[in-house]
Scaffold this motif. Structure first.
Motif, PDB file in Angstrom:
ATOM      1  N   THR A  47       0.751  -1.707   0.341  1.00 46.59           N
ATOM      2  CA  THR A  47      -0.390   0.396  -0.307  1.00 46.59           C
ATOM      3  C   THR A  47       0.562   0.905  -0.211  1.00 46.59           C
ATOM      4  OG1 THR A  47      -1.300  -1.106   1.021  1.00 46.59           O
ATOM      5  CG2 THR A  47      -1.890   1.125   1.232  1.00 46.59           C
ATOM      6  N   ALA A  48       2.311   1.460   1.153  1.00 48.32           N
ATOM      7  CA  ALA A  48       2.972   2.349   0.850  1.00 48.32           C
ATOM      8  C   ALA A  48       3.363   2.381  -0.494  1.00 48.32           C
ATOM      9  CB  ALA A  48       3.640   2.027   2.064  1.00 48.32           C
ATOM     10  N   LEU A  49       4.083   1.586  -0.965  1.00 51.99           N
ATOM     11  CA  LEU A  49       5.263   1.895  -2.281  1.00 51.99           C
ATOM     12  C   LEU A  49       3.652   2.741  -3.539  1.00 51.99           C
ATOM     13  CD1 LEU A  49       7.315  -1.804  -2.466  1.00 51.99           C
ATOM     14  CD2 LEU A  49       7.541   1.037  -1.918  1.00 51.99           C
ATOM     15  N   ASP A  50       2.875   2.204  -3.943  1.00 52.18           N
ATOM     16  CA  ASP A  50       1.184   2.557  -3.862  1.00 52.18           C
ATOM     17  C   ASP A  50       1.523   4.230  -4.213  1.00 52.18           C
ATOM     18  OD1 ASP A  50      -0.023   2.071  -6.206  1.00 52.18           O
ATOM     19  OD2 ASP A  50      -1.868   1.841  -5.104  1.00 52.18           O
ATOM     20  N   LEU A  51       1.059   4.485  -3.022  1.00 51.88           N
ATOM     21  CA  LEU A  51       1.470   5.203  -2.227  1.00 51.88           C
ATOM     22  C   LEU A  51       2.173   6.487  -3.128  1.00 51.88           C
ATOM     23  CD1 LEU A  51      -0.761   5.247   0.766  1.00 51.88           C
ATOM     24  CD2 LEU A  51      -1.246   6.256  -1.270  1.00 51.88           C
ATOM     25  N   LEU A  52       3.573   6.062  -2.831  1.00 57.86           N
ATOM     26  CA  LEU A  52       4.494   6.014  -3.704  1.00 57.86           C
ATOM     27  C   LEU A  52       5.422   6.265  -4.682  1.00 57.86           C
ATOM     28  CD1 LEU A  52       7.168   4.345  -0.612  1.00 57.86           C
ATOM     29  CD2 LEU A  52       6.004   7.755  -0.370  1.00 57.86           C
ATOM     30  N   ASN A  53       4.058   5.996  -6.099  1.00 57.07           N
ATOM     31  CA  ASN A  53       4.420   5.195  -7.450  1.00 57.07           C
ATOM     32  C   ASN A  53       5.685   4.424  -7.130  1.00 57.07           C
ATOM     33  OD1 ASN A  53       1.144   6.818  -8.057  1.00 57.07           O
ATOM     34  ND2 ASN A  53       2.597   8.634  -7.733  1.00 57.07           N
ATOM     35  N   SER A  54       5.733   3.876  -6.600  1.00 57.83           N
ATOM     36  CA  SER A  54       6.621   3.174  -6.812  1.00 57.83           C
ATOM     37  C   SER A  54       6.472   1.059  -6.490  1.00 57.83           C
ATOM     38  CB  SER A  54       7.531   3.274  -5.632  1.00 57.83           C
ATOM     39  OG  SER A  54       8.468   4.544  -5.707  1.00 57.83           O
ATOM     40  N   ILE A  55       5.026   0.826  -6.309  1.00 60.10           N
ATOM     41  CA  ILE A  55       4.632  -0.554  -6.481  1.00 60.10           C
ATOM     42  C   ILE A  55       5.246  -1.844  -6.844  1.00 60.10           C
ATOM     43  CG2 ILE A  55       3.207  -0.687  -8.357  1.00 60.10           C
ATOM     44  CD1 ILE A  55       2.031  -1.572  -5.543  1.00 60.10           C
ATOM     45  N   ASP A  56       6.704  -1.453  -8.175  1.00 58.44           N
ATOM     46  CA  ASP A  56       6.890  -2.467  -8.870  1.00 58.44           C
ATOM     47  C   ASP A  56       8.482  -2.358  -8.409  1.00 58.44           C
ATOM     48  OD1 ASP A  56       5.432  -3.025 -10.722  1.00 58.44           O
ATOM     49  OD2 ASP A  56       6.293  -1.014 -12.050  1.00 58.44           O
ATOM     50  N   ALA A  57       9.078  -1.394  -6.855  1.00 54.94           N
ATOM     51  CA  ALA A  57       9.925  -1.848  -6.041  1.00 54.94           C
ATOM     52  C   ALA A  57      10.233  -2.552  -5.934  1.00 54.94           C
ATOM     53  CB  ALA A  57      10.332  -0.284  -5.204  1.00 54.94           C
ATOM     54  N   LEU A  58       9.192  -4.151  -5.330  1.00 54.70           N
ATOM     55  CA  LEU A  58       9.145  -4.914  -5.174  1.00 54.70           C
ATOM     56  C   LEU A  58       9.363  -6.035  -6.187  1.00 54.70           C
ATOM     57  CD1 LEU A  58       7.725  -4.854  -1.571  1.00 54.70           C
ATOM     58  CD2 LEU A  58       9.991  -5.083  -1.856  1.00 54.70           C
ATOM     59  N   LYS A  59       9.207  -7.481  -6.011  1.00 58.82           N
ATOM     60  CA  LYS A  59       8.996  -8.193  -7.409  1.00 58.82           C
ATOM     61  C   LYS A  59       7.758  -8.610  -7.297  1.00 58.82           C
ATOM     62  CE  LYS A  59      14.183  -9.515  -8.008  1.00 58.82           C
ATOM     63  NZ  LYS A  59      15.110 -10.989  -8.388  1.00 58.82           N
ATOM     64  N   LYS A  60       7.336  -8.817  -7.838  1.00 54.25           N
ATOM     65  CA  LYS A  60       5.630  -9.556  -7.753  1.00 54.25           C
ATOM     66  C   LYS A  60       5.525 -11.119  -7.599  1.00 54.25           C
ATOM     67  CE  LYS A  60       1.564  -9.598 -10.860  1.00 54.25           C
ATOM     68  NZ  LYS A  60       0.715  -9.097 -11.770  1.00 54.25           N
ATOM     69  N   GLU A  61       6.378 -11.495  -8.423  1.00 57.00           N
ATOM     70  CA  GLU A  61       6.535 -12.913  -7.889  1.00 57.00           C
ATOM     71  C   GLU A  61       7.018 -13.609  -6.844  1.00 57.00           C
ATOM     72  OE1 GLU A  61       8.401 -11.354 -11.033  1.00 57.00           O
ATOM     73  OE2 GLU A  61       7.304 -11.857 -12.155  1.00 57.00           O
ATOM     74  N   ASP A  62       7.725 -12.814  -6.264  1.00 60.53           N
ATOM     75  CA  ASP A  62       8.223 -13.224  -4.806  1.00 60.53           C
ATOM     76  C   ASP A  62       6.921 -12.726  -4.110  1.00 60.53           C
ATOM     77  OD1 ASP A  62      10.579 -13.141  -6.187  1.00 60.53           O
ATOM     78  OD2 ASP A  62      11.864 -11.363  -5.176  1.00 60.53           O
ATOM     79  N   VAL A  63       7.007 -11.286  -4.067  1.00 58.08           N
ATOM     80  CA  VAL A  63       5.215 -11.199  -2.807  1.00 58.08           C
ATOM     81  C   VAL A  63       4.455 -11.835  -3.994  1.00 58.08           C
ATOM     82  CG1 VAL A  63       3.519  -9.523  -2.318  1.00 58.08           C
ATOM     83  CG2 VAL A  63       6.094  -8.840  -3.416  1.00 58.08           C
ATOM     84  N   VAL A  64       3.652 -12.567  -4.591  1.00 59.87           N
ATOM     85  CA  VAL A  64       2.969 -13.497  -4.892  1.00 59.87           C
ATOM     86  C   VAL A  64       3.764 -15.039  -3.857  1.00 59.87           C
ATOM     87  CG1 VAL A  64       1.873 -15.084  -6.140  1.00 59.87           C
ATOM     88  CG2 VAL A  64       1.712 -12.628  -7.079  1.00 59.87           C
ATOM     89  N   LYS A  65       4.687 -15.225  -4.398  1.00 59.88           N
ATOM     90  CA  LYS A  65       5.008 -16.839  -3.767  1.00 59.88           C
ATOM     91  C   LYS A  65       4.860 -17.268  -2.355  1.00 59.88           C
ATOM     92  CE  LYS A  65       9.671 -19.414  -3.948  1.00 59.88           C
ATOM     93  NZ  LYS A  65      10.738 -19.367  -3.746  1.00 59.88           N
TER      94      LYS A  65
END
Length: 77
Positions: A47-65
């Protein structure tokens, strides 16, 4: 930019780096003592990364895993 403007400027890069660093402290006792809070932390971190317009700062695959690894056979986390 005057001094007050510099003091009031949000340091987005530093916030993003902090959020990215939260999962790198696996040698610290605090990391394991707060394991039960980690899934909520993922939510708030994203949520914080999205508000900072940096949602791609974490790897989506790692988060989902990680999120999928929290799910039990009965569907609960």
């Amino acid at each position: 930019m005057d001094t007050s403007e510099k003091q009031n400027r949000l340091l987005v890069d530093l916030h993003v780096k902090y959020i990215q660093s939260l999962d790198t402290k696996k040698d610290d006792l605090e990391y394991w003592l707060t394991e039960h809070l980690r899934l909520s932390g993922v939510y708030w971190g994203l949520t914080a990364l999205d508000l900072l317009n940096s949602i791609d700062a974490l790897k989506k695959e790692d988060v989902v895993k990680y999120v999928v690894s929290c799910q039990h056979d009965n569907g609960q986390c």
